[in-house]
Design a protein around this motif. Structure first.
Motif, PDB file in Angstrom:
ATOM      1  N   MET A 161       0.839  -1.187   0.000  1.00  0.00           N
ATOM      2  CA  MET A 161       0.000   0.000   0.000  1.00  0.00           C
ATOM      3  C   MET A 161       0.882   1.249   0.000  1.00  0.00           C
ATOM      4  O   MET A 161       1.822   1.330   0.762  1.00  0.00           O
ATOM      5  CB  MET A 161      -0.885  -0.001   1.248  1.00  0.00           C
ATOM      6  N   LEU A 162       0.553   2.201  -0.866  1.00  0.00           N
ATOM      7  CA  LEU A 162       1.344   3.433  -0.965  1.00  0.00           C
ATOM      8  C   LEU A 162       0.420   4.638  -0.799  1.00  0.00           C
ATOM      9  O   LEU A 162      -0.597   4.732  -1.480  1.00  0.00           O
ATOM     10  CB  LEU A 162       2.033   3.463  -2.331  1.00  0.00           C
ATOM     11  N   GLN A 163       0.777   5.529   0.123  1.00  0.00           N
ATOM     12  CA  GLN A 163      -0.013   6.745   0.339  1.00  0.00           C
ATOM     13  C   GLN A 163       0.954   7.926   0.318  1.00  0.00           C
ATOM     14  O   GLN A 163       2.112   7.776   0.706  1.00  0.00           O
ATOM     15  CB  GLN A 163      -0.691   6.720   1.714  1.00  0.00           C
ATOM     16  N   SER A 164       0.449   9.097  -0.075  1.00  0.00           N
ATOM     17  CA  SER A 164       1.343  10.259  -0.024  1.00  0.00           C
ATOM     18  C   SER A 164       0.574  11.541   0.276  1.00  0.00           C
ATOM     19  O   SER A 164      -0.646  11.613   0.063  1.00  0.00           O
ATOM     20  CB  SER A 164       2.126  10.395  -1.333  1.00  0.00           C
ATOM     21  N   ILE A 165       1.286  12.525   0.774  1.00  0.00           N
ATOM     22  CA  ILE A 165       0.688  13.838   1.061  1.00  0.00           C
ATOM     23  C   ILE A 165       1.704  14.917   0.685  1.00  0.00           C
ATOM     24  O   ILE A 165       2.924  14.710   0.820  1.00  0.00           O
ATOM     25  CB  ILE A 165       0.272  13.953   2.559  1.00  0.00           C
ATOM     26  N   GLN A 166       1.176  16.022   0.181  1.00  0.00           N
ATOM     27  CA  GLN A 166       2.017  17.166  -0.205  1.00  0.00           C
ATOM     28  C   GLN A 166       1.687  18.323   0.737  1.00  0.00           C
ATOM     29  O   GLN A 166       0.518  18.635   0.947  1.00  0.00           O
ATOM     30  CB  GLN A 166       1.684  17.539  -1.648  1.00  0.00           C
ATOM     31  N   LEU A 167       2.719  18.919   1.329  1.00  0.00           N
ATOM     32  CA  LEU A 167       2.509  19.975   2.325  1.00  0.00           C
ATOM     33  C   LEU A 167       3.209  21.254   1.898  1.00  0.00           C
ATOM     34  O   LEU A 167       4.323  21.207   1.366  1.00  0.00           O
ATOM     35  CB  LEU A 167       3.067  19.532   3.684  1.00  0.00           C
ATOM     36  N   ASP A 168       2.557  22.403   2.169  1.00  0.00           N
ATOM     37  CA  ASP A 168       3.248  23.685   1.995  1.00  0.00           C
ATOM     38  C   ASP A 168       4.245  23.856   3.137  1.00  0.00           C
ATOM     39  O   ASP A 168       4.095  23.244   4.195  1.00  0.00           O
ATOM     40  CB  ASP A 168       2.246  24.853   2.066  1.00  0.00           C
ATOM     41  N   SER A 169       5.217  24.723   2.928  1.00  0.00           N
ATOM     42  CA  SER A 169       6.242  24.905   3.967  1.00  0.00           C
ATOM     43  C   SER A 169       5.804  25.933   5.001  1.00  0.00           C
ATOM     44  O   SER A 169       6.356  27.031   5.101  1.00  0.00           O
ATOM     45  CB  SER A 169       7.568  25.312   3.331  1.00  0.00           C
ATOM     46  N   GLN A 170       4.776  25.564   5.754  1.00  0.00           N
ATOM     47  CA  GLN A 170       4.356  26.388   6.890  1.00  0.00           C
ATOM     48  C   GLN A 170       3.980  25.451   8.035  1.00  0.00           C
ATOM     49  O   GLN A 170       3.467  24.353   7.818  1.00  0.00           O
ATOM     50  CB  GLN A 170       3.221  27.324   6.522  1.00  0.00           C
ATOM     51  N   LEU A 171       4.218  25.934   9.261  1.00  0.00           N
ATOM     52  CA  LEU A 171       4.072  25.056  10.421  1.00  0.00           C
ATOM     53  C   LEU A 171       2.639  24.600  10.648  1.00  0.00           C
ATOM     54  O   LEU A 171       2.414  23.535  11.232  1.00  0.00           O
ATOM     55  CB  LEU A 171       4.624  25.752  11.672  1.00  0.00           C
ATOM     56  N   SER A 172       1.661  25.380  10.171  1.00  0.00           N
ATOM     57  CA  SER A 172       0.268  24.974  10.351  1.00  0.00           C
ATOM     58  C   SER A 172      -0.046  23.681   9.603  1.00  0.00           C
ATOM     59  O   SER A 172      -1.034  23.012   9.896  1.00  0.00           O
ATOM     60  CB  SER A 172      -0.667  26.097   9.892  1.00  0.00           C
ATOM     61  N   GLU A 173       0.796  23.312   8.644  1.00  0.00           N
ATOM     62  CA  GLU A 173       0.600  22.066   7.894  1.00  0.00           C
ATOM     63  C   GLU A 173       0.881  20.823   8.739  1.00  0.00           C
ATOM     64  O   GLU A 173       0.500  19.718   8.378  1.00  0.00           O
ATOM     65  CB  GLU A 173       1.514  22.051   6.665  1.00  0.00           C
ATOM     66  N   LEU A 174       1.539  21.006   9.885  1.00  0.00           N
ATOM     67  CA  LEU A 174       1.883  19.850  10.719  1.00  0.00           C
ATOM     68  C   LEU A 174       0.633  19.149  11.255  1.00  0.00           C
ATOM     69  O   LEU A 174       0.635  17.935  11.448  1.00  0.00           O
ATOM     70  CB  LEU A 174       2.802  20.281  11.875  1.00  0.00           C
ATOM     71  N   VAL A 175      -0.420  19.915  11.479  1.00  0.00           N
ATOM     72  CA  VAL A 175      -1.680  19.305  11.936  1.00  0.00           C
ATOM     73  C   VAL A 175      -2.219  18.392  10.832  1.00  0.00           C
ATOM     74  O   VAL A 175      -2.698  17.285  11.093  1.00  0.00           O
ATOM     75  CB  VAL A 175      -2.714  20.406  12.294  1.00  0.00           C
ATOM     76  N   ASN A 176      -2.139  18.853   9.577  1.00  0.00           N
ATOM     77  CA  ASN A 176      -2.593  18.026   8.451  1.00  0.00           C
ATOM     78  C   ASN A 176      -1.765  16.753   8.333  1.00  0.00           C
ATOM     79  O   ASN A 176      -2.289  15.682   8.031  1.00  0.00           O
ATOM     80  CB  ASN A 176      -2.510  18.817   7.143  1.00  0.00           C
ATOM     81  N   LEU A 177      -0.463  16.890   8.565  1.00  0.00           N
ATOM     82  CA  LEU A 177       0.417  15.714   8.541  1.00  0.00           C
ATOM     83  C   LEU A 177      -0.035  14.695   9.587  1.00  0.00           C
ATOM     84  O   LEU A 177      -0.178  13.500   9.308  1.00  0.00           O
ATOM     85  CB  LEU A 177       1.863  16.141   8.816  1.00  0.00           C
ATOM     86  N   GLN A 178      -0.275  15.174  10.804  1.00  0.00           N
ATOM     87  CA  GLN A 178      -0.658  14.266  11.894  1.00  0.00           C
ATOM     88  C   GLN A 178      -2.000  13.595  11.599  1.00  0.00           C
ATOM     89  O   GLN A 178      -2.160  12.399  11.837  1.00  0.00           O
ATOM     90  CB  GLN A 178      -0.738  15.053  13.216  1.00  0.00           C
ATOM     91  N   GLU A 179      -2.958  14.350  11.069  1.00  0.00           N
ATOM     92  CA  GLU A 179      -4.266  13.763  10.736  1.00  0.00           C
ATOM     93  C   GLU A 179      -4.129  12.714   9.642  1.00  0.00           C
ATOM     94  O   GLU A 179      -4.749  11.659   9.695  1.00  0.00           O
ATOM     95  CB  GLU A 179      -5.246  14.871  10.289  1.00  0.00           C
ATOM     96  N   TRP A 180      -3.302  13.019   8.662  1.00  0.00           N
ATOM     97  CA  TRP A 180      -3.068  12.079   7.555  1.00  0.00           C
ATOM     98  C   TRP A 180      -2.428  10.791   8.082  1.00  0.00           C
ATOM     99  O   TRP A 180      -2.818   9.681   7.696  1.00  0.00           O
ATOM    100  CB  TRP A 180      -2.164  12.750   6.509  1.00  0.00           C
TER     101      TRP A 180
END
Lengths: 130, 131
Positions: B1-20
């Protein structure tokens, strides 16, 4: 929808967002006993809130020597969160007769303290009520 | 299984990372491994956002999760030009945690089973355990 209703809905939305932002950074202080008790209400003490938390807490503990940090709401601590705690500890180490206790650590912060062996450096107590 | 996420370079994206991560991590691993994976991803993506991409919102961080029967493998790619230098396992074990900086990479070395870098890419692997 009438224009006035739209304005009303917009104002409510602005109010809710403002409150969410405020709650995100809420820190309470109780100065009634021997120790100054500081409770951090947000769930993540990480890089995104590091500087603001550090600034707020350092201002609160100015001139104080005995501090309890209530971390019972925090479910996620990263190395930047640790940096906040270390800054407070280093500051108090330079204050005569100072004492710092951390209380109410949840599972992930406890694990991080153990991995970094900072559980040997900080005084950690389970129950914040005592 | 392969999953991926693309994040902008701002610290508020860390919440999205954790949810993902919470959505996509296997459910049958221990809570300790789960927490370690969240922590190391947080540390390394922070490193990419702050140091490699210099908080430039136009630059991206790409995180990929690959799951096999026994392993959970992550790859983080950023747009920075500086090659990441990892501490050795011994350096990580003997780290000064009271120091102001450098804890994130050391934790990553300490808590992952395999970790290596290739230019602006970092790969780190965890062996699956059971709850």
């Amino acid at each position: 929808m009438p224009y006035n209703c739209l304005i009303y809905v917009k104002n409510i939305a602005v109010y809710i967002i403002a409150n969410i932002k405020e709650n995100k950074m809420q820190i309470d202080v109780n100065d009634s006993g021997e120790y100054l008790v500081i409770k951090i209400w947000y769930e993540r003490l990480d890089v995104s809130v590091m500087q603001e938390t550090k600034d707020k807490v350092m201002k609160l503990i100015e001139g104080k020597d005995k501090i309890i940090l209530d971390l019972s709401n925090i479910n996620f601590l990263d190395s930047s969160g640790l940096s906040v705690l270390i800054t407070i500890l280093k500051h108090l180490n330079n204050v005569e007769n100072s004492d710092l206790k951390l209380c109410g650590l949840n599972e992930q912060p406890t694990e991080l303290m153990q991995i970094t062996q900072l559980n040997n450096v900080f005084t950690i107590v389970d129950n914040c009520d005592n | 299984m392969l999953q991926s996420i693309q994040l902008d370079s701002q610290l508020s994206e860390l919440v999205n990372l954790q949810e993902w991560l919470k959505r996509n991590l296997p459910k049958d691993i221990s809570l300790k491994l789960h927490n370690n994976i969240l922590l190391i991803n947080q540390e390394l993506v922070t490193n990419s956002i702050v140091h490699a991409n210099s908080l430039d919102k136009s630059k991206q961080v790409y995180v990929t999760l690959k799951e096999s029967a026994d392993l959970i493998e992550f790859t983080i790619v950023d747009e920075g030009s500086v090659e990441i230098v990892l501490p050795t396992k011994d350096e990580a074990k003997n780290m000064d945690y009271l120091a102001e900086n450098g804890r994130g990479l050391k934790l990553a070395v300490l808590l992952s089973d395999t970790i290596y870098t290739e230019k602006s890419k970092i790969v780190f692997i965890f062996k699956k355990d059971k709850e």
